[in-house]
Scaffold this motif. Structure first.
Motif, PDB file in Angstrom:
ATOM      1  N   LEU A   1     -83.030  23.885 -57.671  1.00 27.10           N
ATOM      2  CA  LEU A   1     -81.789  23.247 -57.196  1.00 27.10           C
ATOM      3  C   LEU A   1     -82.053  21.878 -56.604  1.00 27.10           C
ATOM      4  N   ASP A   2     -83.202  21.720 -55.993  1.00 27.11           N
ATOM      5  CA  ASP A   2     -83.483  20.492 -55.257  1.00 27.11           C
ATOM      6  C   ASP A   2     -84.948  20.114 -55.472  1.00 27.11           C
ATOM      7  N   PRO A   3     -85.305  19.753 -56.720  1.00 22.30           N
ATOM      8  CA  PRO A   3     -86.724  19.560 -57.048  1.00 22.30           C
ATOM      9  C   PRO A   3     -87.400  18.458 -56.233  1.00 22.30           C
ATOM     10  N   ASP A   4     -86.627  17.484 -55.798  1.00 20.56           N
ATOM     11  CA  ASP A   4     -87.233  16.381 -55.029  1.00 20.56           C
ATOM     12  C   ASP A   4     -87.160  16.608 -53.520  1.00 20.56           C
ATOM     13  N   SER A   5     -86.698  17.767 -53.121  1.00 21.26           N
ATOM     14  CA  SER A   5     -86.510  18.036 -51.679  1.00 21.26           C
ATOM     15  C   SER A   5     -85.717  16.908 -51.019  1.00 21.26           C
ATOM     16  N   SER A   6     -84.708  16.450 -51.699  1.00 20.40           N
ATOM     17  CA  SER A   6     -83.956  15.295 -51.198  1.00 20.40           C
ATOM     18  C   SER A   6     -82.694  15.688 -50.446  1.00 20.40           C
ATOM     19  N   ILE A   7     -82.322  16.954 -50.548  1.00 18.64           N
ATOM     20  CA  ILE A   7     -81.053  17.355 -49.947  1.00 18.64           C
ATOM     21  C   ILE A   7     -81.292  17.928 -48.552  1.00 18.64           C
ATOM     22  N   GLY A   8     -80.616  17.356 -47.596  1.00 18.20           N
ATOM     23  CA  GLY A   8     -80.688  17.877 -46.230  1.00 18.20           C
ATOM     24  C   GLY A   8     -79.286  18.103 -45.716  1.00 18.20           C
ATOM     25  N   MET A   9     -79.071  19.241 -45.075  1.00 24.11           N
ATOM     26  CA  MET A   9     -77.740  19.529 -44.538  1.00 24.11           C
ATOM     27  C   MET A   9     -77.437  18.556 -43.401  1.00 24.11           C
ATOM     28  N   PRO A  10     -76.186  18.090 -43.343  1.00 27.10           N
ATOM     29  CA  PRO A  10     -75.879  17.011 -42.405  1.00 27.10           C
ATOM     30  C   PRO A  10     -75.747  17.466 -40.946  1.00 27.10           C
ATOM     31  N   CYS A  11     -76.123  16.561 -40.068  1.00 27.55           N
ATOM     32  CA  CYS A  11     -75.819  16.693 -38.642  1.00 27.55           C
ATOM     33  C   CYS A  11     -75.022  15.450 -38.269  1.00 27.55           C
ATOM     34  N   ALA A  12     -73.834  15.652 -37.734  1.00 23.40           N
ATOM     35  CA  ALA A  12     -72.943  14.516 -37.466  1.00 23.40           C
ATOM     36  C   ALA A  12     -73.124  13.955 -36.066  1.00 23.40           C
ATOM     37  N   TRP A  13     -74.034  14.528 -35.291  1.00 22.94           N
ATOM     38  CA  TRP A  13     -74.069  14.140 -33.889  1.00 22.94           C
ATOM     39  C   TRP A  13     -75.498  13.898 -33.389  1.00 22.94           C
ATOM     40  N   PRO A  14     -76.055  12.739 -33.712  1.00 21.19           N
ATOM     41  CA  PRO A  14     -77.368  12.397 -33.163  1.00 21.19           C
ATOM     42  C   PRO A  14     -77.215  11.976 -31.698  1.00 21.19           C
ATOM     43  N   ILE A  15     -77.408  12.905 -30.793  1.00 18.67           N
ATOM     44  CA  ILE A  15     -77.002  12.669 -29.398  1.00 18.67           C
ATOM     45  C   ILE A  15     -77.860  11.638 -28.678  1.00 18.67           C
ATOM     46  N   THR A  16     -79.092  11.466 -29.148  1.00 17.29           N
ATOM     47  CA  THR A  16     -79.930  10.398 -28.580  1.00 17.29           C
ATOM     48  C   THR A  16     -80.625   9.686 -29.731  1.00 17.29           C
ATOM     49  N   PRO A  17     -81.047   8.437 -29.522  1.00 21.08           N
ATOM     50  CA  PRO A  17     -81.714   7.713 -30.616  1.00 21.08           C
ATOM     51  C   PRO A  17     -82.991   8.399 -31.084  1.00 21.08           C
ATOM     52  N   ASP A  18     -83.635   9.143 -30.187  1.00 14.45           N
ATOM     53  CA  ASP A  18     -84.900   9.784 -30.574  1.00 14.45           C
ATOM     54  C   ASP A  18     -84.740  11.281 -30.863  1.00 14.45           C
ATOM     55  N   MET A  19     -83.514  11.722 -31.073  1.00 13.44           N
ATOM     56  CA  MET A  19     -83.316  13.140 -31.398  1.00 13.44           C
ATOM     57  C   MET A  19     -84.080  13.517 -32.663  1.00 13.44           C
ATOM     58  N   LYS A  20     -84.724  14.649 -32.620  1.00 15.98           N
ATOM     59  CA  LYS A  20     -85.439  15.085 -33.822  1.00 15.98           C
ATOM     60  C   LYS A  20     -84.426  15.492 -34.895  1.00 15.98           C
ATOM     61  N   ALA A  21     -84.817  15.256 -36.115  1.00 19.98           N
ATOM     62  CA  ALA A  21     -83.912  15.577 -37.219  1.00 19.98           C
ATOM     63  C   ALA A  21     -84.679  16.279 -38.338  1.00 19.98           C
ATOM     64  N   PRO A  22     -85.149  17.488 -38.072  1.00 19.33           N
ATOM     65  CA  PRO A  22     -85.847  18.214 -39.144  1.00 19.33           C
ATOM     66  C   PRO A  22     -84.879  18.483 -40.291  1.00 19.33           C
ATOM     67  N   ARG A  23     -85.343  18.297 -41.494  1.00 18.97           N
ATOM     68  CA  ARG A  23     -84.461  18.507 -42.645  1.00 18.97           C
ATOM     69  C   ARG A  23     -84.122  19.989 -42.777  1.00 18.97           C
ATOM     70  N   ARG A  24     -82.828  20.272 -42.913  1.00 21.13           N
ATOM     71  CA  ARG A  24     -82.428  21.640 -43.231  1.00 21.13           C
ATOM     72  C   ARG A  24     -82.115  21.686 -44.717  1.00 21.13           C
ATOM     73  N   PRO A  25     -82.986  22.356 -45.485  1.00 21.98           N
ATOM     74  CA  PRO A  25     -82.758  22.366 -46.935  1.00 21.98           C
ATOM     75  C   PRO A  25     -81.615  23.297 -47.319  1.00 21.98           C
ATOM     76  N   VAL A  26     -81.082  23.127 -48.512  1.00 14.39           N
ATOM     77  CA  VAL A  26     -80.067  24.083 -48.967  1.00 14.39           C
ATOM     78  C   VAL A  26     -80.685  25.447 -49.229  1.00 14.39           C
ATOM     79  N   LEU A  27     -81.893  25.427 -49.751  1.00 12.47           N
ATOM     80  CA  LEU A  27     -82.668  26.659 -49.882  1.00 12.47           C
ATOM     81  C   LEU A  27     -84.060  26.349 -49.345  1.00 12.47           C
TER      82      LEU A  27
END
Lengths: 813, 174
Positions: A75-101
């Motif tokens: 479904l995502d051979p390039d591991s390019s899809i990450g589920m969105p987070c609409a609220w980066p509460i701080t500039p340094d908030m971690k953003a681990p990719r949440r894959p679809v699978l």
């Protein structure tokens, strides 16, 4: 002369929505069946944290009825899809990719690993069992404090820490108040407590579901979602689908409570799979899947310090939170505790305030919005600590509140958190509630029972609360780094026959928008309630919107409707003047008619609509249309409030709690439909009471959710709840033309501390000053028996989160 | 297996897998999508229908067990364009919000009233214990059932009498 029409706003209209719902003629997503439709099922990880060594799908591919099997690599051979987070509460908030699978690693039990598409749902589920996944287990991380300790194993190795972000507010720095540390060091009385907000399941009755049809000229997705508009734009951004080629429909949606606010991996999987196969695909989850994989709510550890003078004047409030995000950032889950930051000071004049929240990753299901989102947690903490402070001071808890709350004449009032409350009358709501409750009589009975050593003790719980509704002014959201605005859209289409179609961006999921919006439009345009049709929940017909959450529908979406109606009237006016051969200034509009002032000469909005349709005789340069479009962005939140009083009987020999009476007086400003308001309050109370007494998720040591079905997770039934006495006061909001304030979350926010305060009040003389929620008979009994501050018992660690320390030394140092 | 079930007055004969649950047969084969599935542990009651006049959770009945039986669903309640008194009472008393639990609630309420034509509040609460609602807090549902009871007394109209004629020993929802 025109008779005055009785206003619709304020009428307890029975709902337009009901007819289809009581006859079974509904359109739930799971009802949708399309020609050639296939069914998708998701294989979920049984482990909370593990490396995926291999996945063998060959047997599943050959299983009966199976059309295709997909893993992340497909479904995502390039591991390019990450589920969105609409609220980066701080500039340094971690953003681990949440894959679809999950491709290489699973981070919570229930995370999707593979999907099967088959002719029937049963065949798809059968084939899931044929998929062979080899896992290599990793350490399970469940406890937030352990997760952020030095040397803790990491949920996401590449992030270097389980702390996602730390968000702070300090009134001294913000200039809205003083310095808390000074307040603490100089205080006559300091009370500290640690409260736990257990993890809850939103438990909407309709499980989530999604159908994607790729066979037309565009992709059509039906989803049991609260947020079709947000889902559309987020799907486009996540998957690169051209937005205009995607139509999202939220048909009848069976409840949400924030639980359907996410953009789901399963929705993305359905879009990807349907496009790959070129056939319609349906996904619908079982309840067990919902419990595992739909987001949870709450889950905070709250360390609260309050300071006061010996005579009960609060001088400072310090709040330190740990908030459990689960394994990834949800769509708005990162910001949920931040919403609470503004509400810990509640209705009180607190001179100094400090708030700090640490968002933590653990190997658990995500948390995100759940009814009230941050505000119930805050209200619980402040209302509980006010009771603890009252106990320390030997003061009636109501007297302590009255001493500290904002007085009616002090509105508008800017709080220590920087919000400006537009209006409120805590005195009126409280007086009414006390009278309905018989506060003094119950206090007398409590004394008697205590004196006689009755095995059934009586407790009185108070919750005087406010909340911020109407999410939200876009500039405020911007200042909090939220990824979108808080406006809402409405449009009105005047039909030639004088009937009215109203399009709202506030997509409903059970709240009764169709009825309330019809009432608003009937008043604004002077048309019959029955002559208004409300269109919502389809991005094709309702092309703009921010959807429904945070009690925003009426006070943002409803006001957009008012604005749209005003535009219709404004467009009709020159046409009316032309038809009546008078000057516009000579016209007045009321009850659906333009009347030449001082005469009987008039023309109705329906006549004008027909004239516009014919367009034979319009003023020069006027377009033949009365249709309008309006987008409303609020200037401020709205601040409903109320006083909730609970009387609880506690059997000290069994720990059993009986809610003897529950009285609440809510002030939601002007109630458009009191019947709907009452219904919302009832449902909210049930959910808040359920947090206090019944609900809570549990995991075992391996991270398995042991409350994964309705057989294990105690949702209250009719037999578990009392009848409530509800009433209202009406202090109109001054920041919107309806004077409305919002009601969707009030009951839930206010009731949890009212109930817990009542139970603690009943057994405080046994030395009990906290019991962890839910207040099971076992926990209550244990607390009474041990006469401690710590409930102990099942689900409670040795550390005893309820252990509060009281420092009444008359000022530290 | 071949089964024949009369649903809302129409007889249907179909091939079903032995494992097919009645609710799935109703929804997927017969298109009776007014009955819904809310859980997989028979706790929520959203799928409640009447089987030969008794309320059952149709997720707990195999389709083959319904062979030769009469099933009434929410879609078969209204007659001649008239709502059933319980349906009407749910509307009148604002006893629903999202409405997902409502078909099951109504079907269970009818069975409850057949068993006890004038239940007090506690009897209604206990009679609906097997049906979960997340929106209403139940208060208006209880009110609706008691209101319906008043409109279903003997002599209150043909619809009410249809209910009382079918009076039987209730089975409590399962």
């Amino acid at each position: 002369m025109t008779a005055t029409i009785e206003p619709e706003v304020g009428k307890s209209r029975r709902r337009k929505e009901d007819e289809r719902l009581i006859t079974g003629r509904t359109r739930w997503t799971d009802n949708i069946a399309l020609p050639g439709m296939l069914h998708m099922a998701v294989l979920r990880s049984p482990f909370a944290h593990a490396k995926i060594v291999s996945i063998d799908t060959s047997a599943a591919k050959g299983a009966a009825g199976v059309v295709a099997v997909f893993t992340a690599k497909d479904l995502d051979p390039d591991s390019s899809i990450g589920m969105p987070c609409a609220w980066p509460i701080t500039p340094d908030m971690k953003a681990p990719r949440r894959p679809v699978l999950a491709a290489d690693q699973v981070n919570f039990a229930g995370e999707g690993v593979a999907v099967v598409v088959a002719r029937t749902s049963a065949e798809a589920h059968d084939a899931l069992e044929e998929i062979d996944v080899e896992y290599d287990e990793l350490p399970v991380i469940l406890d937030m404090e352990a997760a952020i300790a030095d040397g803790a194993p990491l949920v996401h190795e590449d992030q270097g820490s389980n702390t996602s972000a730390v968000w702070k507010f300090d009134s001294g720095e913000a200039g809205t108040g003083g310095n808390v540390e000074e307040a603490i060091s100089s205080a006559e009385v300091v009370v500290k407590r640690r409260f736990r907000q257990q993890r809850l399941v939103p438990a909407f009755m309709e499980p989530r579901a999604c159908v994607v049809d790729p066979t037309g000229t565009q992709l059509t997705m039906w989803s049991a979602t609260q947020v079709p508009h947000i889902l559309r734009v987020m799907s486009a951004l996540t998957l690169g689908i051209p937005e205009h080629k995607l139509r999202v429909i939220a048909p009848d949606v069976g409840g949400g409570f924030g639980g359907k606010i996410g953009v789901l991996p399963e929705e993305m999987m359905s879009l990807l799979v349907a496009q790959k196969l070129g056939k319609p695909v349906k996904w619908n989850e079982s309840r067990s899947e919902t419990m595992l994989a739909a987001h949870h709510g709450r889950d905070q550890i709250q360390d609260i310090t309050i300071t006061s003078t010996r005579d009960g004047r609060v001088t400072g409030l310090k709040v330190e939170l740990l908030a459990n995000l689960g394994a990834y950032n949800g769509l708005v889950g990162t910001g949920v505790p931040i919403l609470g930051a503004f509400m810990f000071n509640a209705i009180y004049k607190i001179p100094a305030y400090h708030f700090a929240c640490t968002n933590v990753y653990t190997t658990t299901t995500l948390t995100d919005a759940y009814r009230g989102a941050g505000r119930p947690e805050a209200t619980f903490a402040i209302e509980r600590i006010m009771d603890e402070l009252a106990a320390e001071l030997g003061m009636d808890p109501m007297e302590l509140r009255e001493k500290n709350w904002i007085k009616h004449e002090e509105f508008p009032f800017t709080t220590v958190a920087g919000l400006t409350y537009d209006s409120g009358n805590y005195e009126a709501a409280t007086a009414k509630a006390k009278q309905l409750f018989d506060y003094d009589g119950l206090r007398a009975e409590q004394e008697k029972r205590r004196a006689s050593g009755d095995k059934v003790q009586l407790g009185i719980g108070i919750s005087t609360f406010t909340e911020m509704c109407g999410l939200a002014p876009s500039r405020v959201l911007g200042s909090l780094d939220y990824g979108a605005g808080g406006w809402e859209h409405a449009a009105i289409r005047m039909l030639p026959t004088g009937k009215v179609e109203v399009i709202t961006g506030a997509s409903a999921h059970g709240q009764g928008h169709e009825t309330a919006w019809s009432q608003i439009v009937a008043d604004q345009l002077g048309v019959a309630f029955e002559d208004v049709e409300i269109i919502h929940g389809d991005t094709q017909s309702s092309h703009k919107g921010m959807d429904t959450y945070g009690s925003r529908s009426l006070v943002v979406g409803g006001i957009a409707v008012v604005k749209a109606a005003e535009k219709v009237v404004a467009k009709a006016k020159p046409i009316a003047a032309h038809l009546l051969e008078c000057a516009e200034d000579d016209l007045e509009f009321a009850n659906g008619k333009f009347t030449v002032k001082g005469t009987d000469t008039s023309t109705g909005i329906a006549d004008i609509a027909l004239a516009v349709f014919a367009a034979h005789n319009l003023p020069d340069g006027v377009e033949p249309s009365l249709d309008s479009d309006a987008t409303f962005d609020p200037e401020n939140f709205s601040y409903p409030h109320g006083t909730h009083l609970c009387a609880a009987e506690v059997d000290t020999e069994t720990g059993r709690i009986k809610l003897r009476s529950y009285v609440c007086v809510d002030d939601v400003g002007v109630a458009v439909n009191p019947l709907i308001v009452e219904g919302q309050v009832h449902g909210g109370l049930a959910q808040g009471i359920a947090q206090a007494l019944f609900e809570g998720t549990e995991h075992d040591e391996s991270g398995t959710l042991t409350t994964g079905t309705f057989a294990d997770y105690l949702l209250p039934s009719a037999a578990d709840l009392p009848s409530f006495t509800t009433d209202r006061t009406e202090t109109p909001s001054t920041t919107n033309p309806l004077g409305a304030k919002g009601v969707g979350e009030a009951g839930t926010i206010a009731s949890t501390p009212a109930v817990v305060n009542a139970v603690i009040d009943a057994v405080r003389h046994f030395g009990v000053n906290d019991i962890e929620m839910p207040l099971t008979p076992m926990r209550v009994w244990h607390a009474v028996q041990h006469g401690t501050t710590d409930a102990g018992g099942p689900g409670r660690g040795e550390a005893g989160g309820g252990l509060g320390s009281i420092d009444a030394s008359g000022g530290a140092q | 297996m071949r089964i024949t079930v009369t649903v809302d007055g129409t007889k249907y004969t179909d091939e079903v897998e032995p494992r097919t649950l009645l609710v799935h047969h109703l929804r997927e084969k017969l298109g009776k999508v007014g009955t819904v599935v809310g859980c997989d542990t028979s706790n929520c009651g959203a799928c409640t229908v009447h089987l030969d006049g008794h309320s059952v959770k149709s997720c707990s009945v195999l389709a083959v067990q319904a062979d030769g039986c009469e099933v009434t669903t929410i879609e078969g309640l209204a007659r001649d364009g008239q709502l059933h008194p319980v349906q009407k009472a749910f509307h009148d008393n604002h006893a629903l919000q999202c409405g997902f639990c409502t078909p099951g609630m109504i079907m269970q309420s009818i069975d409850l009233l057949a068993d006890n034509p004038d239940p007090d509040e506690q009897a209604v609460r206990e009679g609906l214990e097997g049906n979960l609602c997340r929106c209403t807090g139940y208060q208006n549902i209880v009110r609706a059932v008691r209101d319906a009871a008043q409109h279903m007394s003997p002599g209150a109209g043909p619809e009410a009498e249809r209910i009382t004629e079918n009076k039987h020993v209730g089975v409590g929802g399962d």
